[in-house]
Design a protein around this motif. Structure first.
Motif, PDB file in Angstrom:
ATOM      1  N   GLY A  17     -15.937   1.743 -27.181  1.00  0.00           N
ATOM      2  CA  GLY A  17     -16.616   0.895 -26.239  1.00  0.00           C
ATOM      3  C   GLY A  17     -16.422  -0.602 -26.694  1.00  0.00           C
ATOM      4  N   TRP A  18     -16.408  -0.902 -28.019  1.00  0.00           N
ATOM      5  CA  TRP A  18     -16.271  -2.097 -28.799  1.00  0.00           C
ATOM      6  C   TRP A  18     -14.876  -2.789 -28.612  1.00  0.00           C
ATOM      7  N   VAL A  19     -13.954  -1.523 -28.815  1.00  0.00           N
ATOM      8  CA  VAL A  19     -12.466  -2.077 -28.429  1.00  0.00           C
ATOM      9  C   VAL A  19     -12.541  -2.517 -27.028  1.00  0.00           C
ATOM     10  N   ALA A  20     -12.869  -1.982 -25.974  1.00  0.00           N
ATOM     11  CA  ALA A  20     -12.984  -2.171 -24.747  1.00  0.00           C
ATOM     12  C   ALA A  20     -13.265  -3.568 -24.536  1.00  0.00           C
ATOM     13  N   LEU A  21     -14.557  -3.806 -25.082  1.00  0.00           N
ATOM     14  CA  LEU A  21     -15.121  -5.182 -24.931  1.00  0.00           C
ATOM     15  C   LEU A  21     -14.133  -6.334 -25.631  1.00  0.00           C
ATOM     16  N   GLN A  22     -13.777  -6.075 -26.739  1.00  0.00           N
ATOM     17  CA  GLN A  22     -13.004  -6.885 -27.485  1.00  0.00           C
ATOM     18  C   GLN A  22     -11.420  -7.140 -26.465  1.00  0.00           C
ATOM     19  N   LEU A  23     -11.090  -6.218 -25.854  1.00  0.00           N
ATOM     20  CA  LEU A  23      -9.733  -6.267 -25.304  1.00  0.00           C
ATOM     21  C   LEU A  23     -10.032  -7.252 -24.241  1.00  0.00           C
ATOM     22  N   VAL A  24     -10.946  -6.823 -23.529  1.00  0.00           N
ATOM     23  CA  VAL A  24     -11.464  -7.642 -22.077  1.00  0.00           C
ATOM     24  C   VAL A  24     -11.459  -9.109 -22.420  1.00  0.00           C
ATOM     25  N   LEU A  25     -12.433  -9.387 -23.399  1.00  0.00           N
ATOM     26  CA  LEU A  25     -12.762 -10.878 -23.720  1.00  0.00           C
ATOM     27  C   LEU A  25     -11.264 -11.431 -24.331  1.00  0.00           C
ATOM     28  N   LEU A  26     -10.493 -10.968 -24.903  1.00  0.00           N
ATOM     29  CA  LEU A  26      -9.207 -11.420 -25.291  1.00  0.00           C
ATOM     30  C   LEU A  26      -8.541 -11.810 -24.264  1.00  0.00           C
ATOM     31  N   ALA A  27      -8.447 -10.684 -22.993  1.00  0.00           N
ATOM     32  CA  ALA A  27      -7.727 -10.862 -21.975  1.00  0.00           C
ATOM     33  C   ALA A  27      -8.265 -12.018 -21.120  1.00  0.00           C
ATOM     34  N   ALA A  28      -9.610 -12.164 -21.050  1.00  0.00           N
ATOM     35  CA  ALA A  28     -10.164 -13.275 -20.130  1.00  0.00           C
ATOM     36  C   ALA A  28     -10.005 -14.813 -20.976  1.00  0.00           C
ATOM     37  N   ILE A  29      -9.933 -14.576 -22.172  1.00  0.00           N
ATOM     38  CA  ILE A  29      -9.620 -16.030 -22.834  1.00  0.00           C
ATOM     39  C   ILE A  29      -8.141 -16.373 -22.714  1.00  0.00           C
ATOM     40  N   VAL A  30      -7.227 -15.635 -22.417  1.00  0.00           N
ATOM     41  CA  VAL A  30      -5.855 -15.995 -22.329  1.00  0.00           C
ATOM     42  C   VAL A  30      -5.783 -16.361 -20.728  1.00  0.00           C
ATOM     43  N   VAL A  31      -6.347 -15.827 -19.838  1.00  0.00           N
ATOM     44  CA  VAL A  31      -6.427 -16.103 -18.496  1.00  0.00           C
ATOM     45  C   VAL A  31      -7.076 -17.219 -18.232  1.00  0.00           C
ATOM     46  N   VAL A  32      -8.080 -17.603 -18.739  1.00  0.00           N
ATOM     47  CA  VAL A  32      -9.014 -19.027 -18.371  1.00  0.00           C
ATOM     48  C   VAL A  32      -8.320 -20.151 -19.203  1.00  0.00           C
TER      49      VAL A  32
END
Length: 163
Positions: A17-32
């Motif tokens: 689950g920590w990997v999933a959170l990490q990936l979601v945040l990395l994707a959000a940073i890129v998109v924003v």
């Protein structure tokens, strides 16, 4: 060694689950950052783009070297792979989690080059990676009897002399 004693959830048997959170945040940073709305003030922008580019390059280099240093022991989840030795040399002789430090540095550089909103998400990424590394250290301490000595010898988790 200070343990989380279950205070920080594992988020899955191996911490996936920590990997999933990490990936979601990395994707959000890129998109924003890519959207660039509410970007940095005009006068600061050129300097922040240069500083940010250096941060992205340095962060990706650190992460790549750390990934290379793990070799066959590389896994995205906090639980270590079976039958792999604890890595304590190279960048792992300076900090215990150089991949995480590299990711935070690269994300910070990207945010500086793009958007203050991405910087806020990067701060959240830093918190998530710090929580993930605490869970990971629980797994490492349970797997490797020498982990307590390594942790004493290498007191910083992600940034030499700082964090």
């Amino acid at each position: 060694m200070r343990h989380t004693d279950g205070v920080i959830p594992r988020l899955g048997q191996r911490g996936q689950g920590w990997v999933a959170l990490q990936l979601v945040l990395l994707a959000a940073i890129v998109v924003v950052g890519a959207l660039g709305r509410g970007g940095w003030p005009g006068a600061l922008r050129p300097t922040l783009v240069v500083v940010g580019a250096v941060g992205v390059f340095a962060g990706l280099l650190v992460a790549a070297l750390a990934i290379s240093g793990l070799g066959s022991a590389l896994t995205a989840v906090p639980a270590p792979l079976e039958d792999e030795a604890l890595r304590t040399d190279g960048l792992y002789g300076l900090v215990r989690h150089p991949i995480y430090g590299g990711l935070v540095l690269a994300a910070t550089g990207y945010a500086l080059a793009t958007s203050p909103w991405a910087l806020l998400l990067t701060a959240l990424l830093g918190v998530v990676l710090d929580l993930k590394r605490r869970v990971e250290e629980e797994f490492l301490a349970a797997t490797y009897p020498e982990y307590a000595d390594y942790r004493r010898a290498v007191p910083r988790a992600m940034v030499p002399g700082l964090w």
